[in-house]
Design a protein around this motif. Sequence first.
Motif, mmCIF file in Angstrom:
data_model
loop_
_atom_site.group_PDB
_atom_site.id
_atom_site.type_symbol
_atom_site.label_atom_id
_atom_site.label_comp_id
_atom_site.label_asym_id
_atom_site.label_seq_id
_atom_site.Cartn_x
_atom_site.Cartn_y
_atom_site.Cartn_z
ATOM 1 N N VAL A 105 38.928 44.758 38.468
ATOM 2 C CA VAL A 105 37.977 44.815 37.359
ATOM 3 C C VAL A 105 38.248 46.009 36.450
ATOM 4 C CG1 VAL A 105 36.155 43.516 38.505
ATOM 5 C CG2 VAL A 105 36.263 46.008 38.826
ATOM 6 N N GLY A 131 31.015 31.753 45.460
ATOM 7 C CA GLY A 131 30.614 31.662 44.061
ATOM 8 C C GLY A 131 29.837 32.876 43.596
ATOM 9 N N THR A 132 29.785 33.916 44.417
ATOM 10 C CA THR A 132 29.026 35.117 44.038
ATOM 11 C C THR A 132 29.858 36.401 44.125
ATOM 12 O OG1 THR A 132 28.240 35.446 46.296
ATOM 13 C CG2 THR A 132 26.833 34.131 44.843
ATOM 14 N N THR A 133 31.135 36.307 44.442
ATOM 15 C CA THR A 133 31.973 37.510 44.552
ATOM 16 C C THR A 133 31.884 38.314 43.252
ATOM 17 O OG1 THR A 133 33.459 36.155 45.875
ATOM 18 C CG2 THR A 133 34.295 38.307 45.163
ATOM 19 N N ALA A 134 31.401 39.558 43.345
ATOM 20 C CA ALA A 134 31.061 40.324 42.144
ATOM 21 C C ALA A 134 32.233 40.448 41.188
ATOM 22 C CB ALA A 134 30.560 41.715 42.552
ATOM 23 N N GLU A 135 33.397 40.837 41.698
ATOM 24 C CA GLU A 135 34.546 41.077 40.819
ATOM 25 C C GLU A 135 34.974 39.785 40.138
ATOM 26 O OE1 GLU A 135 34.377 41.676 44.032
ATOM 27 O OE2 GLU A 135 34.816 43.788 44.453
ATOM 28 N N LEU A 137 33.233 36.956 39.653
ATOM 29 C CA LEU A 137 32.260 36.393 38.716
ATOM 30 C C LEU A 137 32.152 37.251 37.460
ATOM 31 C CD1 LEU A 137 30.693 33.707 39.119
ATOM 32 C CD2 LEU A 137 31.878 34.582 41.122
ATOM 33 N N ALA A 138 32.233 38.573 37.611
ATOM 34 C CA ALA A 138 32.220 39.447 36.428
ATOM 35 C C ALA A 138 33.414 39.117 35.532
ATOM 36 C CB ALA A 138 32.259 40.910 36.852
ATOM 37 N N ASN A 139 34.587 39.007 36.133
ATOM 38 C CA ASN A 139 35.771 38.680 35.332
ATOM 39 C C ASN A 139 35.663 37.297 34.693
ATOM 40 O OD1 ASN A 139 37.335 41.008 35.407
ATOM 41 N ND2 ASN A 139 38.344 40.455 37.326
ATOM 42 N N LEU A 141 32.937 35.767 33.768
ATOM 43 C CA LEU A 141 32.028 35.876 32.623
ATOM 44 C C LEU A 141 32.751 36.484 31.422
ATOM 45 C CD1 LEU A 141 28.833 37.141 34.532
ATOM 46 C CD2 LEU A 141 29.062 34.945 33.335
ATOM 47 N N VAL A 142 33.560 37.508 31.678
ATOM 48 C CA VAL A 142 34.315 38.166 30.605
ATOM 49 C C VAL A 142 35.332 37.199 30.003
ATOM 50 C CG1 VAL A 142 36.073 39.939 30.172
ATOM 51 C CG2 VAL A 142 33.980 40.522 31.445
ATOM 52 N N PRO A 167 26.690 29.347 42.821
ATOM 53 C CA PRO A 167 26.733 29.335 41.354
ATOM 54 C C PRO A 167 27.962 28.634 40.774
ATOM 55 C CG PRO A 167 26.094 31.509 42.145
ATOM 56 C CD PRO A 167 26.456 30.707 43.356
ATOM 57 N N ILE B 320 30.096 43.240 30.602
ATOM 58 C CA ILE B 320 30.058 41.948 31.298
ATOM 59 C C ILE B 320 28.978 41.117 30.621
ATOM 60 C CG2 ILE B 320 29.687 40.793 33.505
ATOM 61 C CD1 ILE B 320 30.382 43.488 34.867
ATOM 62 N N PRO B 321 29.319 39.938 30.120
ATOM 63 C CA PRO B 321 28.305 39.108 29.442
ATOM 64 C C PRO B 321 27.155 38.760 30.383
ATOM 65 C CG PRO B 321 30.531 38.295 29.009
ATOM 66 C CD PRO B 321 30.652 39.315 30.087
ATOM 67 N N VAL B 325 22.336 32.892 35.693
ATOM 68 C CA VAL B 325 22.385 32.619 37.129
ATOM 69 C C VAL B 325 21.706 33.779 37.851
ATOM 70 C CG1 VAL B 325 23.872 32.229 39.116
ATOM 71 C CG2 VAL B 325 24.517 31.307 36.878
ATOM 72 N N LEU B 328 23.476 36.376 39.930
ATOM 73 C CA LEU B 328 24.518 37.165 39.268
ATOM 74 C C LEU B 328 23.966 37.982 38.108
ATOM 75 C CD1 LEU B 328 27.213 34.344 39.049
ATOM 76 C CD2 LEU B 328 27.055 36.148 40.770
ATOM 77 N N TYR B 330 22.393 40.662 37.836
ATOM 78 C CA TYR B 330 22.611 42.120 37.850
ATOM 79 C C TYR B 330 23.935 42.510 37.211
ATOM 80 C CZ TYR B 330 25.922 41.716 41.757
ATOM 81 O OH TYR B 330 27.004 41.414 42.534
ATOM 82 N N LEU B 331 24.924 41.611 37.248
ATOM 83 C CA LEU B 331 26.222 41.928 36.652
ATOM 84 C C LEU B 331 26.124 42.040 35.132
ATOM 85 C CD1 LEU B 331 28.556 39.550 38.700
ATOM 86 C CD2 LEU B 331 28.446 42.042 38.879
ATOM 87 N N LEU B 336 32.356 46.318 32.983
ATOM 88 C CA LEU B 336 33.405 46.319 34.020
ATOM 89 C C LEU B 336 33.638 47.742 34.539
ATOM 90 C CD1 LEU B 336 36.230 43.862 32.804
ATOM 91 C CD2 LEU B 336 34.459 43.457 34.526
ATOM 92 N N LEU B 339 30.996 48.581 36.994
ATOM 93 C CA LEU B 339 31.254 47.865 38.247
ATOM 94 C C LEU B 339 32.354 48.574 39.046
ATOM 95 C CD1 LEU B 339 30.906 45.452 40.170
ATOM 96 C CD2 LEU B 339 32.401 44.117 38.670
ATOM 97 N N GLU B 343 31.831 50.312 42.621
ATOM 98 C CA GLU B 343 32.641 49.873 43.773
ATOM 99 C C GLU B 343 33.335 51.068 44.418
ATOM 100 O OE1 GLU B 343 33.650 46.494 44.708
ATOM 101 O OE2 GLU B 343 33.253 45.282 42.928
#
Lengths: 431, 431
Positions: A105, A131-135, A137-139, A141-142, A167, B320-321, B325, B328, B330-331, B336, B339, B343
């Motif tokens: 990220v 479907g919830t892995t932070a890295e 899902l953040a990527n 979304l980006v 998700p 992060i947009p 959901v 998610l 909080y993201l 990034l 995050l 981490e």
Amino acid sequence: MHVDIGNALSSVASPGVSRDSLERLDEQVATAHERIETGMANADHGYEALNLPERTDPDEIRAAVEPIADAEALLTIGIGGSSLGAATITNALESDTETVFLDNVDPAWVSNHLERLPLAETAINVVSRSGTTAETLANFLVVRVAFESAGVDWTERTIVTTGDSGPLRDLVERHGLPSLLVPDGVPGRFSALSAVGMVAAAVCGHDLEALLAGAAAERETLTGSLFDCPAYAYGATTYALDQRGAGVNAIMPYAESLETSAEWFAQLWAESLGKDDLGQTPVRALGVTDQHSQLQLYRAGPRDKLVTFVTTEESADRPIPTTDVEDLAYLGDATLGELLAAEFEATEASLAAAGRPNVRVELERVDEYELGGLLYGMEAACVLAGELYGVNTFEQPAVEWAKKATRGLLGGGDFEEAAAVAEKTELRVER
Amino acid sequence: MHVDIGNALSSVASPGVSRDSLERLDEQVATAHERIETGMANADHGYEALNLPERTDPDEIRAAVEPIADAEALLTIGIGGSSLGAATITNALESDTETVFLDNVDPAWVSNHLERLPLAETAINVVSRSGTTAETLANFLVVRVAFESAGVDWTERTIVTTGDSGPLRDLVERHGLPSLLVPDGVPGRFSALSAVGMVAAAVCGHDLEALLAGAAAERETLTGSLFDCPAYAYGATTYALDQRGAGVNAIMPYAESLETSAEWFAQLWAESLGKDDLGQTPVRALGVTDQHSQLQLYRAGPRDKLVTFVTTEESADRPIPTTDVEDLAYLGDATLGELLAAEFEATEASLAAAGRPNVRVELERVDEYELGGLLYGMEAACVLAGELYGVNTFEQPAVEWAKKATRGLLGGGDFEEAAAVAEKTELRVER
């Protein structure tokens, strides 16, 4: 794969394992093999990974990727086991499709990739079981917003590999996206031979049947004896050497195309066996490059290491032009491939001459069939080692703490782990 | 650089070092520092590397690269210390010049690079102190012929960094090539801040003065106490932890741009300290990626590890947009960069919570000044550690055996090492 453990014998190396010890260990291997066979037959959690050569359906994967099969570039968004298997395969093999793996990220790095890629010709391969892995899902979304900003409909260019709920599964249903299932009972680091690792291979046009056939051939060798099974020979030898003090396992392929396989192996080994204060520490190296970096340590440092070479018998070659410089004339009679091979043999022998244990894993060449064998063989070796250590090979409980703390720090809930972060002990020395 | 050793204290971690032990160790640091200062004052072999901030002349380097300064791509041919310093700098910083490092002799990989690069717009940077390094000279011979085949005059596009004699020096004189000297008394792995590391930086347009100024600022901190000097704090702490069982040092930058710095560090640490059965084993890792690969082992495996984090305080960022959901959401309130930072803090705290020692090396940002400080600081840390171990930090005798064997195998002379290769002990398990 073939495995040569001659240089791990106590007649050569210290630490080393005697032939008598190997015979005794083989009784434990037989018992472990029974547990493994039972686990496979019952499709038990983890053991099910060793059934993938029969379970994975290449036609299903090819059908799912069909809408994006003409992409110029494939952007895989996943991390750890959701990325390394696919990267191992696609980085090893030539393809006209460029592959990029967003497995971090780092903002500048993510932005650089998105600015450089031709988004209208790029497909997205997003992989996360939960479907919830932070890295991931953040990527994702980006990336979606970057596609939208470029006027490209990401829903036309995305394939999703995820579990049967969560998700990402919801997203698949909402947008009618092509999708595949992360198979039940198969931990991420053991999933290279499922859709998780093979979607990218399919988009790149690699031979999925050959990958599975190579794995199936390795599966056929899983018998009750380390003397008949390359995977068990490797798993049992590494375990025996660790018991005798080789707590470090440096994996050193002699091929640039196999560099990622060392990363994949490092996850497999670390996350599967690194628990209960046990487990060998994998170290990624690369021949010949690391002869000029790590060999001094491997040959003359602490006797706490095994070096695992991965070699190929056949590869492309290129002659070294002749030169009239006397001191270099010997190079001009050779090819780069011969130099590479001589350097490997010399390095292997130099460790043996210093009494340092090493093992040779041989592939015939770098192609789908041999890669399938390497992936399956190392997985089976790891499962066997896990049985011998007596650890729970298929869990990774120690990573949960940091996941909760991360989430807490970002305001995603109330976690005591996040509070602990503020209590750091400092002893800071400033410039 | 700043260094925080709080999480290496015995009040936090096991193995760990008590404050009392550090006080006692500081007396050894004072003695070691005197030897280091004397070595620097006398320009003794190896210690001379710590004088580079004053010795290196940026104007001379810029003048030498002037003929190739407009190249679109720079092909550096070198291996180990002749490559990793330059790669660390140029891979960390943005540039319009593409850099490729031919630090391996894999034939397919070399061919791929030569087919892909625009040779007419590519400059060659060949680096070898002796001018006889087999891999480098073989690749250089190959590259020259590739340029000739493409109708490009390589003598117009090549800069050489080598010693004051040898085949490369002869070549410089024969063709009137621009060239620089590998400085006397500076082993390859300590030469990043000389022409060896800085030619590539100059071609890429990086600020050489800032690199040296950052190094000089670190040099100013070299005093007789680990409590006043980040480099010594790091070197002494790693040594103390190794004494107490942390034989593995996993270096884990939290920035993709610093990934190569971990490779550079791994050579520095392994080749300098890995001798006499001593030395910590460096392991290259990368945050956040390896949280999903190695963290399980680091947190729950054997207590034989130190984790060295390298962090940056400032970097580019990217929001992060937001998402609807729930799981998610909080993201979407974060970036990034946030995050990544969360981490890192979570991972650091998760190791501390499990009593696993770790050290934080902090850069303010990734730029020339901070990179110069990191390179110099880690070199000084390594020199100090070498004094504490009592090893010969600046030699690498164990790599000679394989070099002789390679040469013998290729018919470049009569070496008993080559004969030993044929005597390999085999215990082969075939598929």
